[in-house]
Design an enzyme around this catalytic site. Sequence first.
Site, PDB file in Angstrom:
ATOM      1  N   GLY A   1      -2.712 -79.641 -51.639  1.00  0.00           N
ATOM      2  CA  GLY A   1      -1.637 -79.055 -50.867  1.00  0.00           C
ATOM      3  C   GLY A   1      -0.275 -79.075 -51.520  1.00  0.00           C
TER       4      GLY A   1
ATOM      5  N   TYR B   1       3.660 -84.317 -33.613  1.00  0.00           N
ATOM      6  CA  TYR B   1       3.973 -83.982 -34.997  1.00  0.00           C
ATOM      7  C   TYR B   1       5.451 -83.597 -35.127  1.00  0.00           C
ATOM      8  CZ  TYR B   1       3.992 -81.283 -39.364  1.00  0.00           C
ATOM      9  OH  TYR B   1       4.294 -80.787 -40.618  1.00  0.00           O
TER      10      TYR B   1
END
Length: 261
Positions: free
Chosen positions: A18, A151
């Site tokens: 990523g 989150y």
Amino acid sequence: MLTDLSGARALITGSTTGIGFSIAEQMLATGAQVIINGRSSERLDAALERLNSRGQVSGIVADAGTAEGCAAIAEAAPHVDILINNVGIFAPRPVFEIPDEEWERFFAVNVMSGVRLTRSYMPGMIERGWGRVIFISSESAVQVPSEMVHYGMTKLAQLAVARGFAEAGAETGVTVNSVLPGPTSSEGVQHFVRELVEHRDRPGDEVGREFMRQFRPTSLIGRLASTEEVANAVVFLASRQASAITGTALRVDGGLIRHVI
């Protein structure tokens, strides 16, 4: 603009895939010595194999989301000039269904990893008169997504933490900043996107555009950013050319956040 970080030592947490992996690639291209990190020795070894031909790179297996893991990282690499607090987790869940342990786990991984490692490394940077600390936050800090409030909470907390450390490093030659990526085409986000949109068997770029239309319609680019696009901004903030930028948050969100500042 030529970015030369020869001689600098950079640590990137959560960097076997990523955004973190792309940052490692581009840091190596600047001449920096790079330390990558992951929880799995198998994934770490695979990432090192891909990076070895690009420059001086090593790895540390440790869970940066725990106090013990951060201590192991600091012991294995006691001196770094550039710290990229990239490790993070996310998952969609209705806010009334998020149990206490998940709130606490998200905070431990996404926030406390950066707190602990910055606390370990920044005093040495100050003593040497130069350093860079960068927190990989998210546009979710500003526009908290309804499907993963926990989150968004951690990403907002990162901004406050980064600003606090930046002020602690005032006039020292050490800068501390945050980067706010928008939805980015990492392995984890691609899986997340496919879970949310219809007709998920389409090619990845089409699925990404459909996700943006349905769930992030304010985006001005209308697509997922690439991990390389985010890494470009991170490497700039880590460079010596960015010495006047500290205590701030750089958006790489494709215009998704509807703010002019």
